[in-house]
Scaffold this active site. Structure first.
Site, PDB file in Angstrom:
ATOM      1  N   LYS A   9      12.621   4.009   3.592  1.00 54.11           N
ATOM      2  CA  LYS A   9      11.643   3.176   4.295  1.00 54.11           C
ATOM      3  C   LYS A   9      12.224   2.639   5.615  1.00 54.11           C
ATOM      4  O   LYS A   9      13.441   2.655   5.823  1.00 54.11           O
ATOM      5  CB  LYS A   9      11.204   2.032   3.374  1.00 54.11           C
ATOM      6  N   TYR A  49      -0.640   4.764   0.706  1.00 53.80           N
ATOM      7  CA  TYR A  49      -0.637   3.693  -0.296  1.00 53.80           C
ATOM      8  C   TYR A  49      -2.057   3.311  -0.719  1.00 53.80           C
ATOM      9  O   TYR A  49      -2.295   2.164  -1.120  1.00 53.80           O
ATOM     10  CB  TYR A  49       0.103   2.471   0.247  1.00 53.80           C
ATOM     11  N   ASN A 112      12.024  -2.858   0.643  1.00 52.93           N
ATOM     12  CA  ASN A 112      12.884  -2.488  -0.486  1.00 52.93           C
ATOM     13  C   ASN A 112      13.480  -1.081  -0.392  1.00 52.93           C
ATOM     14  O   ASN A 112      13.729  -0.434  -1.406  1.00 52.93           O
ATOM     15  CB  ASN A 112      12.157  -2.737  -1.810  1.00 52.93           C
ATOM     16  N   HIS A 115      11.097   4.533  -1.500  1.00 53.20           N
ATOM     17  CA  HIS A 115       9.934   4.813  -2.347  1.00 53.20           C
ATOM     18  C   HIS A 115      10.291   5.986  -3.253  1.00 53.20           C
ATOM     19  O   HIS A 115      11.053   6.862  -2.861  1.00 53.20           O
ATOM     20  CB  HIS A 115       8.723   5.198  -1.481  1.00 53.20           C
ATOM     21  N   GLU A 126       1.687  13.011  -3.204  1.00 52.53           N
ATOM     22  CA  GLU A 126       2.567  12.476  -2.159  1.00 52.53           C
ATOM     23  C   GLU A 126       3.333  13.591  -1.428  1.00 52.53           C
ATOM     24  O   GLU A 126       3.541  13.505  -0.217  1.00 52.53           O
ATOM     25  CB  GLU A 126       3.529  11.465  -2.781  1.00 52.53           C
TER      26      GLU A 126
HETATM   27  P1  ATP Z   1       7.124   2.447  -4.359  1.00 57.82           P
HETATM   28  O1  ATP Z   1       5.704   2.802  -4.718  1.00 57.82           O
HETATM   29  O2  ATP Z   1       7.307   2.103  -2.903  1.00 57.82           O
HETATM   30  O3  ATP Z   1       8.100   3.467  -4.844  1.00 57.82           O
HETATM   31  P2  ATP Z   1       7.182   0.689  -6.608  1.00 57.82           P
HETATM   32  O4  ATP Z   1       6.494   1.786  -7.350  1.00 57.82           O
HETATM   33  O5  ATP Z   1       8.448   0.120  -7.194  1.00 57.82           O
HETATM   34  O6  ATP Z   1       7.529   1.120  -5.143  1.00 57.82           O
HETATM   35  P3  ATP Z   1       4.586  -0.503  -6.230  1.00 57.82           P
HETATM   36  O7  ATP Z   1       4.073  -1.484  -7.232  1.00 57.82           O
HETATM   37  O8  ATP Z   1       4.050   0.896  -6.264  1.00 57.82           O
HETATM   38  O9  ATP Z   1       6.187  -0.501  -6.361  1.00 57.82           O
HETATM   39  O10 ATP Z   1       4.381  -1.133  -4.798  1.00 57.82           O
HETATM   40  C1  ATP Z   1       4.493  -0.316  -3.645  1.00 57.82           C
HETATM   41  C2  ATP Z   1       5.294  -1.049  -2.608  1.00 57.82           C
HETATM   42  O11 ATP Z   1       4.561  -2.192  -2.179  1.00 57.82           O
HETATM   43  C3  ATP Z   1       6.633  -1.631  -3.078  1.00 57.82           C
HETATM   44  O12 ATP Z   1       7.685  -0.718  -3.068  1.00 57.82           O
HETATM   45  C4  ATP Z   1       6.856  -2.731  -2.080  1.00 57.82           C
HETATM   46  O13 ATP Z   1       7.337  -2.221  -0.834  1.00 57.82           O
HETATM   47  C5  ATP Z   1       5.436  -3.256  -1.892  1.00 57.82           C
HETATM   48  N1  ATP Z   1       5.130  -4.357  -2.813  1.00 57.82           N
HETATM   49  C6  ATP Z   1       4.890  -4.269  -4.134  1.00 57.82           C
HETATM   50  N2  ATP Z   1       4.620  -5.466  -4.681  1.00 57.82           N
HETATM   51  C7  ATP Z   1       4.703  -6.346  -3.651  1.00 57.82           C
HETATM   52  C8  ATP Z   1       4.527  -7.749  -3.542  1.00 57.82           C
HETATM   53  N3  ATP Z   1       4.209  -8.505  -4.596  1.00 57.82           N
HETATM   54  N4  ATP Z   1       4.689  -8.317  -2.321  1.00 57.82           N
HETATM   55  C9  ATP Z   1       5.004  -7.576  -1.223  1.00 57.82           C
HETATM   56  N5  ATP Z   1       5.165  -6.237  -1.260  1.00 57.82           N
HETATM   57  C10 ATP Z   1       5.025  -5.637  -2.452  1.00 57.82           C
HETATM   58 MG    MG Z   2       4.796   2.781  -6.590  1.00 50.39          MG
END
Ligand code: ATP
Ligand code: MG
Length: 137
Positions: A9, A49, A112, A115, A126
């Site tokens: 990211k 997303y 974070n 992804h 994706e």
């Molecule tokens: P990713 O899909 O990016 O691999 P993930 O599956 O661990 O991560 P998801 O729940 O799919 O998490 O959320 C997608 C992304 O949205 C997260 O990686 C993070 O960057 C962001 N995100 C998720 N929850 C929050 C939150 N509560 N506040 C801010 N950003 C969030």
């Molecule tokens: Mg995810």
């Protein structure tokens, strides 16, 4: 063998962690099959997303993902989807296990570092989103 999509990211690209993160993939038998440095538009980030549309963090997340260069890659290996998720660690780095990519390189729950696809169907969507019609290496 299984394929998954990862994205290094914008936060991790800007912080200079591309090499560190690829090193972790390579030392864990995840082979790079395709890679592309992209600067996503807001619309492209929203399309990627789309499952999160309507959530409180959607606007902020898609602004972040379109804030600078990011590096989507297709990774291949045994059980690649689950193993990548384990290497990434919890979404919120505060809850991530020691040694995981997010524990090492993420700032917070939004910024974070990486992804990873969460299932076979999302991996297919994706991979096609970033590498449409490309013959993977
Ligand atoms: P990713 O899909 O990016 O691999 P993930 O599956 O661990 O991560 P998801 O729940 O799919 O998490 O959320 C997608 C992304 O949205 C997260 O990686 C993070 O960057 C962001 N995100 C998720 N929850 C929050 C939150 N509560 N506040 C801010 N950003 C969030
Ligand atoms: Mg995810």
């Amino acid at each position: 063998m299984e394929r998954t999509l990862t994205i290094i990211k914008p936060d991790a690209v800007a912080a200079g962690h591309i090499g560190d993160i690829i090193k972790i993939f390579e030392s864990n038998q995840l082979t790079i099959k395709a890679a592309r440095l992209v600067s996503l538009t807001k619309k492209e980030a929203e399309g990627f997303y789309a499952v999160h549309r309507g959530k409180g963090f959607f606007d902020s997340l898609t602004s972040f993902m379109s804030s600078g260069p990011a590096l989507p890659m297709v990774l291949e290996g045994d059980d690649a989807i689950a193993r990548l998720r384990k290497l990434m660690g919890a979404t919120n780095p505060a809850n991530a296990e020691e040694g995981t990519i997010r524990k090492l390189y993420a700032q917070d729950i939004e910024h974070n570092a990486v992804h990873g696809s969460d299932a076979t169907e999302t991996a297919a969507f994706e991979i096609a989103y970033f590498f449409p019609g490309i013959d993977l290496a």
